[in-house]
Design a protein around this motif. Structure first.
Motif, short mmCIF file in Angstrom:
data_model
loop_
_atom_site.label_atom_id
_atom_site.label_comp_id
_atom_site.label_asym_id
_atom_site.label_seq_id
_atom_site.Cartn_x
_atom_site.Cartn_y
_atom_site.Cartn_z
N SER A 74 7.14 -42.06 21.79
CA SER A 74 8.15 -41.22 21.16
C SER A 74 8.22 -41.46 19.66
O SER A 74 8.54 -40.55 18.90
N SER A 75 7.90 -42.68 19.24
CA SER A 75 7.93 -42.91 17.80
C SER A 75 6.87 -42.07 17.12
O SER A 75 6.97 -41.73 15.96
N ALA A 76 5.85 -41.75 17.90
CA ALA A 76 4.80 -40.91 17.33
C ALA A 76 5.24 -39.45 17.26
O ALA A 76 4.72 -38.68 16.46
N ALA A 77 6.23 -39.11 18.12
CA ALA A 77 6.62 -37.71 18.17
C ALA A 77 7.11 -37.25 16.81
O ALA A 77 6.80 -36.15 16.35
N GLY A 78 7.91 -38.14 16.16
CA GLY A 78 8.45 -37.78 14.86
C GLY A 78 7.33 -37.53 13.87
O GLY A 78 7.41 -36.65 13.04
N SER A 79 6.27 -38.31 13.99
CA SER A 79 5.21 -38.19 13.00
C SER A 79 4.10 -37.26 13.50
O SER A 79 3.12 -37.05 12.82
N SER A 80 4.29 -36.71 14.70
CA SER A 80 3.34 -35.82 15.36
C SER A 80 1.91 -36.36 15.36
O SER A 80 0.96 -35.65 15.08
N ALA A 81 1.77 -37.65 15.61
CA ALA A 81 0.44 -38.25 15.77
C ALA A 81 0.50 -39.20 16.97
O ALA A 81 1.53 -39.80 17.22
N LEU A 82 -0.58 -39.29 17.69
CA LEU A 82 -0.60 -40.21 18.82
C LEU A 82 -2.04 -40.51 19.25
O LEU A 82 -2.98 -39.87 18.78
N PHE A 83 -2.17 -41.49 20.13
CA PHE A 83 -3.47 -41.80 20.70
C PHE A 83 -3.57 -41.15 22.08
O PHE A 83 -2.64 -41.24 22.88
N LEU A 84 -4.71 -40.56 22.35
CA LEU A 84 -4.92 -39.90 23.64
C LEU A 84 -6.17 -40.43 24.31
O LEU A 84 -7.11 -40.86 23.62
N GLN A 85 -6.21 -40.36 25.61
CA GLN A 85 -7.45 -40.66 26.32
C GLN A 85 -7.60 -39.69 27.48
O GLN A 85 -6.65 -39.02 27.86
N LEU A 86 -8.79 -39.64 28.04
CA LEU A 86 -8.98 -38.80 29.21
C LEU A 86 -8.17 -39.38 30.35
O LEU A 86 -8.17 -40.60 30.56
N ALA A 87 -7.51 -38.52 31.09
CA ALA A 87 -6.66 -39.02 32.17
C ALA A 87 -7.49 -39.74 33.23
O ALA A 87 -7.02 -40.66 33.89
N SER A 88 -8.74 -39.33 33.38
CA SER A 88 -9.58 -39.97 34.40
C SER A 88 -10.06 -41.35 33.94
O SER A 88 -10.74 -42.05 34.68
N GLY A 89 -9.71 -41.71 32.72
CA GLY A 89 -10.13 -43.02 32.21
C GLY A 89 -11.31 -42.86 31.28
O GLY A 89 -12.32 -42.26 31.65
N SER A 90 -11.19 -43.34 30.08
CA SER A 90 -12.31 -43.29 29.15
C SER A 90 -12.20 -44.49 28.23
O SER A 90 -11.11 -44.96 27.96
N ASP A 91 -13.36 -44.97 27.80
CA ASP A 91 -13.31 -46.09 26.85
C ASP A 91 -12.80 -45.61 25.51
O ASP A 91 -12.02 -46.28 24.85
N VAL A 93 -10.85 -43.69 22.66
CA VAL A 93 -9.47 -43.25 22.49
C VAL A 93 -9.43 -42.32 21.28
O VAL A 93 -9.98 -42.63 20.23
N LEU A 94 -8.76 -41.18 21.47
CA LEU A 94 -8.69 -40.20 20.38
C LEU A 94 -7.45 -40.41 19.54
O LEU A 94 -6.37 -40.64 20.08
N HIS A 95 -7.62 -40.30 18.26
CA HIS A 95 -6.45 -40.23 17.40
C HIS A 95 -6.15 -38.74 17.26
O HIS A 95 -7.01 -37.96 16.83
N ALA A 96 -4.96 -38.32 17.67
CA ALA A 96 -4.66 -36.89 17.70
C ALA A 96 -3.43 -36.57 16.86
O ALA A 96 -2.53 -37.39 16.71
N TRP A 231 -6.84 -48.43 11.52
CA TRP A 231 -5.71 -48.11 12.40
C TRP A 231 -6.10 -47.12 13.49
O TRP A 231 -5.27 -46.40 14.02
N ARG A 232 -7.37 -47.09 13.79
CA ARG A 232 -7.79 -46.31 14.96
C ARG A 232 -8.30 -47.28 16.03
O ARG A 232 -8.73 -48.38 15.72
N VAL A 233 -8.28 -46.79 17.25
CA VAL A 233 -8.81 -47.58 18.35
C VAL A 233 -10.29 -47.26 18.46
O VAL A 233 -10.67 -46.09 18.55
N LEU A 234 -11.12 -48.29 18.46
CA LEU A 234 -12.57 -48.08 18.55
C LEU A 234 -13.11 -48.77 19.80
O LEU A 234 -12.65 -49.86 20.16
N ALA A 235 -14.09 -48.14 20.42
CA ALA A 235 -14.62 -48.70 21.67
C ALA A 235 -16.12 -48.96 21.51
O ALA A 235 -16.80 -48.30 20.72
N VAL A 236 -16.61 -49.91 22.29
CA VAL A 236 -18.04 -50.21 22.28
C VAL A 236 -18.81 -48.95 22.71
O VAL A 236 -18.40 -48.26 23.64
N ASN A 237 -19.89 -48.68 22.03
CA ASN A 237 -20.74 -47.49 22.24
C ASN A 237 -20.16 -46.22 21.65
O ASN A 237 -20.73 -45.14 21.83
#
Ligand code: HEM
Length: 621
Positions: A74-91, A93-96, A231-237
């Motif tokens: 919700s703190s992201a709601a104010g700034s309209s930015a958040l991290f997203l991932q595929l619901a099925s699970g993904s390494d 992570v998107l900055h959206a 300040w982004r989430v980064l994954a191997v590969n």
């Protein structure tokens, strides 16, 4: 105390863990393509504000974990930015970010984001808000947070927020908000990137004509990468495309990510980091990528004894790494100046030749399309002594943490080895079975849900458990097979005497019956002393006398086969000249809480009033 106590990695077989982790609201979104070359590289994913709101707020009736996510998001709601991932699970992570220009119910991704998440434009996929599961940190990190830790974390957070402020420029304000959205979840200590040209083939053709690689200043590249990804989430590969003015676009692949320092990794059990948050404190290492063809050439060179020097030079190039903190992306920063000074001192001391690699190196780098300048090697890790090198019967090699192997009582000597180099053991278990055994050990050590092995693996696993003296695995397999016998029993004193007379070695320790027969050759106190002194008596006093450390307590569960019938306790002679101290007994009972279910059952059963041999025995578990 580990620096990243609460913000540890997402660990333990990422895929399994991801399945266990419920991710709250799952919103179907249609993927729209965005041309990154035209729109600019490194932009976040865009979605309509209404979609973002749905992701953040529709889960009001969701499970507690999901609700927690809502609040973190919700703190992201104010700034309209958040991290997203595929619901099925993904390494990855998107900055959206929210953008009113994107159609509701869709998400706009560039080709790199699509490739990272393996998505096709025009298709619909479910997304959810990403939340780091801090409970997935190593076992040592699982303890509840103390005030001290909380304070430390607050301080860390304040420091991080402060440095975030400093590092901020217009383009990464959004990323800070997104980082705050997941409450500074898991900071990377270091990250390895492999560099190549984005359009390698085309460029290489041109270079082959010109006979040279694109020269890239590793410092400038790291700055560009850090500016784009801080300040982004980064994954191997995961892939990132970086641009440096005057050079063709470069493709970076994350090859390793760590949220613990090398020393902390030595200590942590079950540490498998595959993603984390890039912060100004993260150290980034750059290396060039070798093409497949080169790797083959390199292997061939290494196989030819006469060419040792050449192949070593190529390997050195491959290892060319750059160490630079994200904070140092600012060329005027004190940290950079300090680091440069340190580096100069280090170079002077170590006679490191950088900038101009040997000829062979230049050829190798040219084939990869990139030659990194100003690269510095990562310090070589000291040889690990807290591991056992386990060789399986099909020739595979596993360096396994000693702590993890402790329950394998057949390996006690190796686990307790305190030599300068890690001990080696050969086990009569094949690679795949040993791999599963490790998964079991890790789940057990970290007190996580035990893996549900398929039925056709169970026989092999049970045999491996027997081989390595891992009783818990044997029992677990029996349990999964549904054939578990009453593994624990209640024994009379006569039962114990009879077992010992038949060649077994059953000990009585404060009422517990312990079968140590198979383990005797591994007993650090030798194989002879136990049968010589401790049969058919209560050996608590000997146990107290001979074991200065409490390490011996940790083994007891592996030998526990049940309880002595309480009525027989007064008839068991004491080993040693005096009874064990009450302190010792108190500690022993603390370490043997696994007895509780048996003791509870015993408390409920009708008392036996005589010492009838065998009559007291009852199936209890
Ligand atoms: C389940 C039963 C037992 C376990 C798990 C066990 C475990 C161990 C361990 C881990 C050590 C290494 C030193 C330490 O950690 O303190 C040790 C040493 C030793 N144990 Fe045991 N032990 C058991 C029973 C006994 C008994 C019953 C005796 C004697 C009758 C005994 C005599 C010794 C001796 C003499 C040493 C060597 C002590 C030294 O070098 O200072 N142990 N044992």
């Amino acid at each position: 105390m580990p620096k990243h106590k609460k913000n540890g990695p997402l660990s333990l077989q990422g895929a399994v863990k991801k399945q266990l982790f419920k991710s709250g609201v799952e919103l179907p979104l249609k993927v729209l393509h965005r041309d990154s070359a035209a729109a600019g590289r490194g932009l976040p994913a865009y979605l309509h504000p209404s979609s973002l709101q749905q992701l953040l707020h529709d889960g009001a009736a969701a499970e507690p974990q999901a609700q927690e996510q809502q609040s973190s998001g919700s703190s992201a709601a104010g700034s309209s930015a958040l991290f997203l991932q595929l619901a099925s699970g993904s390494d990855c992570v998107l900055h959206a970010r929210a953008c009113a220009d994107v159609a509701p119910g869709s998400i706009q991704l560039d080709e790199v984001q699509q490739a990272n998440l393996r998505l096709c434009a025009g298709e619909v996929y479910k997304f959810s808000v990403f939340q780091h599961d801090s409970s997935a940190a190593g076992a040592d990190d699982a303890a509840a947070s103390s005030e001290e830790e909380d304070q430390q974390q607050q301080q860390q957070q304040q420091q991080a927020e402060q440095s975030m402020q400093e590092a901020a420029d217009d383009s990464n304000e959004d990323m800070e908000d997104a980082a705050a959205a997941v409450d500074m979840p898991f900071e990377l200590t270091d990250l390895d990137c492999e560099v190549r040209l984005l359009h390698a083939q085309q460029q290489q053709q041109q270079q082959q004509q010109q006979q040279q690689a694109v020269q890239v200043d590793a410092v400038a590249l790291t700055r560009a990468f850090c500016k784009q990804c801080c300040w982004r989430v980064l994954a191997v590969n995961e892939y990132v495309v970086a641009e440096i003015p005057g050079l063709p676009p470069l493709l970076l692949r994350i090859t390793a990510a760590n949220t613990l320092t090398a020393e902390e990794q030595q200590e942590a059990l079950g540490y498998h980091c595959f993603r984390g948050l890039l912060t100004p404190d993260t150290t980034v290492y750059m290396t060039t990528a070798l093409s497949q063809q080169q790797q083959q050439q390199q292997q061939q060179q290494q196989q030819q004894p006469g060419d040792v020097a050449d192949s070593a030079a190529v390997t050195a190039t491959q290892q060319q790494l750059l160490q630079l903190s994200v904070a140092d992306a600012n060329p005027n920063s004190a940290a950079l100046q300090q680091q440069q000074q340190q580096q100069q001192q280090h170079d002077a001391a170590a006679h490191v030749t950088k900038v101009t690699p040997p000829v062979q190196s230049r050829v190798a780098a040219a084939a990869a399309g990139v030659q990194l300048l100003n690269a510095v090697s990562r310090a070589a890790a000291p040889p690990a002594t807290n591991v056992v090198h386990v060789y399986t019967n099909d020739g595979e090699w596993f360096p396994v943490k000693k702590k993890l192997l402790r329950p394998c009582i057949a390996l006690t000597k190796a686990v307790r080895d305190s030599g300068d180099s890690a001990p080696t053991v050969h086990v009569d278990v094949d690679t795949l079975t040993f791999d599963r055994l490790l998964i079991f050990l890790e789940a057990q050590a970290l007190q996580r849900q035990l893996p549900g092995f398929a039925i056709h693996y169970l026989d092999d696993l049970q045999r491996a458990g027997e081989q390595l003296g891992l009783r818990s695995l044997q029992e677990y397999c029996a349990h999964l097979k549904g054939t578990r016998q009453a593994a624990l029993g209640v024994y009379s004193f006569a039962d114990v005497q009879r077992a010992n007379a038949s060649g077994k070695v059953w000990l009585l320790l404060d009422g517990m019956v312990l079968d140590v027969g198979r383990w005797l050759p591994e007993h650090p106190g030798g194989a002879a002393i136990i049968p010589a002194q401790s049969l058919n008596c209560d050996c608590s006093r000997f146990f107290e006398m001979y074991h200065a450390s409490r390490e011996s307590f940790l083994y007891i569960a592996e030998f526990y086969i049940g309880e002595l019938v309480p009525e027989d306790l007064p008839h068991v002679p004491l080993g040693g000249k005096q009874p064990p101290s009450s302190d010792f007994l108190m500690q022993l009972r603390e370490y043997t809480a696994f007895r509780q279910p048996m003791l509870a059952q015993l408390a409920q059963r009708a008392p036996v009033t005589h010492l009838g041999a065998g009559k007291a025995r009852s199936a209890a578990a």
